[in-house]
Design a protein around this motif. Structure first.
Motif, PDB file in Angstrom:
ATOM      1  N   ALA A  42       0.817  -1.220   0.000  1.00 53.47           N
ATOM      2  CA  ALA A  42       0.000   0.000   0.000  1.00 53.47           C
ATOM      3  C   ALA A  42       0.850   1.269   0.000  1.00 53.47           C
ATOM      4  CB  ALA A  42      -0.932   0.004   1.218  1.00 53.47           C
ATOM      5  N   ARG A  43       2.167   1.131   0.033  1.00 49.87           N
ATOM      6  CA  ARG A  43       3.014   2.319   0.002  1.00 49.87           C
ATOM      7  C   ARG A  43       3.289   2.794  -1.424  1.00 49.87           C
ATOM      8  NH1 ARG A  43       9.089   1.803   1.744  1.00 49.87           N
ATOM      9  NH2 ARG A  43       9.440   3.188   0.017  1.00 49.87           N
ATOM     10  N   ALA A  44       2.835   2.058  -2.422  1.00 48.65           N
ATOM     11  CA  ALA A  44       3.085   2.432  -3.824  1.00 48.65           C
ATOM     12  C   ALA A  44       2.600   3.842  -4.152  1.00 48.65           C
ATOM     13  CB  ALA A  44       2.454   1.406  -4.762  1.00 48.65           C
ATOM     14  N   PRO A  45       1.392   4.276  -3.725  1.00 47.76           N
ATOM     15  CA  PRO A  45       0.986   5.660  -4.010  1.00 47.76           C
ATOM     16  C   PRO A  45       1.938   6.681  -3.371  1.00 47.76           C
ATOM     17  CG  PRO A  45      -0.930   4.362  -3.371  1.00 47.76           C
ATOM     18  CD  PRO A  45       0.281   3.512  -3.118  1.00 47.76           C
ATOM     19  N   GLY A  46       2.432   6.381  -2.185  1.00 43.10           N
ATOM     20  CA  GLY A  46       3.392   7.288  -1.536  1.00 43.10           C
ATOM     21  C   GLY A  46       4.675   7.386  -2.335  1.00 43.10           C
ATOM     22  N   ASP A  51       8.129  10.480  -6.131  1.00 41.71           N
ATOM     23  CA  ASP A  51       8.719  10.622  -7.468  1.00 41.71           C
ATOM     24  C   ASP A  51       8.151  11.844  -8.195  1.00 41.71           C
ATOM     25  OD1 ASP A  51      10.220   8.362  -7.051  1.00 41.71           O
ATOM     26  OD2 ASP A  51       8.867   7.025  -8.152  1.00 41.71           O
ATOM     27  N   ALA A  52       6.827  11.997  -8.134  1.00 46.69           N
ATOM     28  CA  ALA A  52       6.199  13.144  -8.806  1.00 46.69           C
ATOM     29  C   ALA A  52       6.681  14.451  -8.191  1.00 46.69           C
ATOM     30  CB  ALA A  52       4.675  13.041  -8.714  1.00 46.69           C
ATOM     31  N   THR A  89       8.309  20.004  -3.364  1.00 47.30           N
ATOM     32  CA  THR A  89       8.769  19.564  -2.042  1.00 47.30           C
ATOM     33  C   THR A  89       7.587  19.133  -1.182  1.00 47.30           C
ATOM     34  OG1 THR A  89      10.658  21.063  -2.186  1.00 47.30           O
ATOM     35  CG2 THR A  89      10.058  20.266  -0.002  1.00 47.30           C
ATOM     36  N   THR A  90       6.502  19.919  -1.236  1.00 45.80           N
ATOM     37  CA  THR A  90       5.306  19.578  -0.457  1.00 45.80           C
ATOM     38  C   THR A  90       4.734  18.243  -0.908  1.00 45.80           C
ATOM     39  OG1 THR A  90       4.785  21.922  -0.149  1.00 45.80           O
ATOM     40  CG2 THR A  90       2.991  20.353   0.174  1.00 45.80           C
ATOM     41  N   LEU A  91       4.665  18.038  -2.211  1.00 45.13           N
ATOM     42  CA  LEU A  91       4.160  16.783  -2.754  1.00 45.13           C
ATOM     43  C   LEU A  91       5.027  15.606  -2.304  1.00 45.13           C
ATOM     44  CD1 LEU A  91       1.854  15.871  -4.607  1.00 45.13           C
ATOM     45  CD2 LEU A  91       3.424  16.092  -6.536  1.00 45.13           C
ATOM     46  N   ALA A  92       6.347  15.780  -2.358  1.00 44.12           N
ATOM     47  CA  ALA A  92       7.266  14.722  -1.910  1.00 44.12           C
ATOM     48  C   ALA A  92       7.116  14.465  -0.414  1.00 44.12           C
ATOM     49  CB  ALA A  92       8.709  15.095  -2.243  1.00 44.12           C
ATOM     50  N   GLN A  98       3.041   9.441   3.832  1.00 40.46           N
ATOM     51  CA  GLN A  98       2.217   8.266   3.547  1.00 40.46           C
ATOM     52  C   GLN A  98       3.048   6.989   3.663  1.00 40.46           C
ATOM     53  OE1 GLN A  98       0.129   8.325  -0.179  1.00 40.46           O
ATOM     54  NE2 GLN A  98      -0.790   6.321   0.159  1.00 40.46           N
ATOM     55  N   ILE A  99       4.251   7.012   3.140  1.00 39.41           N
ATOM     56  CA  ILE A  99       5.128   5.840   3.228  1.00 39.41           C
ATOM     57  C   ILE A  99       5.427   5.515   4.690  1.00 39.41           C
ATOM     58  CG2 ILE A  99       7.485   5.041   2.773  1.00 39.41           C
ATOM     59  CD1 ILE A  99       7.320   6.631   0.106  1.00 39.41           C
ATOM     60  N   GLU A 100       5.709   6.539   5.472  1.00 42.03           N
ATOM     61  CA  GLU A 100       6.011   6.325   6.890  1.00 42.03           C
ATOM     62  C   GLU A 100       4.807   5.732   7.621  1.00 42.03           C
ATOM     63  OE1 GLU A 100       7.207   9.008  10.741  1.00 42.03           O
ATOM     64  OE2 GLU A 100       7.929   9.658   8.775  1.00 42.03           O
TER      65      GLU A 100
END
Length: 198
Positions: A42-46, A51-52, A89-92, A98-100
């Motif tokens: 489930a971390r794939a979207p993060g 990346d984006a 930067t905000t997006l990253a 989300q990953i965390e």
């Protein structure tokens, strides 16, 4: 400590119980690790957001660098485009958060799926094994030191009324008189019940 009985039947039961305990732990570790992998998917979207965000940041940084070389308005244009790097930067950062969160959930799912079954095992199986080991060790020590009268007394205290009734003579009287034959029979019964050879 004596961890296994001398008698074959009880020894086999103990070995099977120990193997089942090991299998129980192995199964829950395997299940927990597979569940963790499922949660981590489930971390794939993060990862996509990170990346984006990096690409947006780099695109605005490159554009600001190029705009800075434009005469007269270059500085203002570069400053305006430089602010676009903040969006990347905000997006990253959102992606990292989300990953965390996913990794934290995966960790606690893994810990819970391992800890609860292992605690259940430690509460049920381990005390039985330790109790056997202590009793068997103490019985063997009594037998080795020639204190079979204490083993016989313990046998008298732990035998059922039906078992006591099967004796031809009064075993209590024989124990009181110190009859070696009665003491030997009673001690042997107690050692047998504990899984220890005399």
């Amino acid at each position: 400590m004596k961890w296994y009985a001398d008698g074959a039947t009880r020894f086999v039961r103990q070995v099977v119980a120990d193997l089942l305990a090991v299998g129980w732990v192995w199964f829950w570790v395997w299940f927990a690790l597979n569940a963790r992998d499922g949660v981590l998917s489930a971390r794939a979207p993060g990862d996509g957001l990170v990346d984006a965000g990096g690409r947006v940041h780099d695109a605005f940084a490159d554009a600001a660098g190029s705009a800075g070389r434009v005469p007269i308005v270059g500085g203002d244009l570069a400053g305006a485009l430089g602010k676009g790097t903040d969006a990347g930067t905000t997006l990253a950062n959102v992606g990292h958060a989300q990953i965390e969160a996913v990794e934290t959930v995966a960790l606690w799912v893994t810990v819970g799926l391992i800890a609860v079954p292992v605690m259940f095992l430690l509460i049920t199986w381990l005390p039985l094994r330790v109790r056997f080991a202590r009793r068997a060790y103490a019985a063997r020590q009594l037998s080795a030191s020639g204190r079979t009268d204490l083993l016989a007394l313990h046998a008298l205290n732990t035998m059922s009324l039906g078992q006591l009734a099967r004796f031809d003579d009064d075993p209590v009287d024989g124990w009181r008189r110190g009859d070696p034959e009665v003491i030997a029979v009673l001690a042997s019964r107690r050692l047998g019940r504990l899984g220890v050879r005399g």
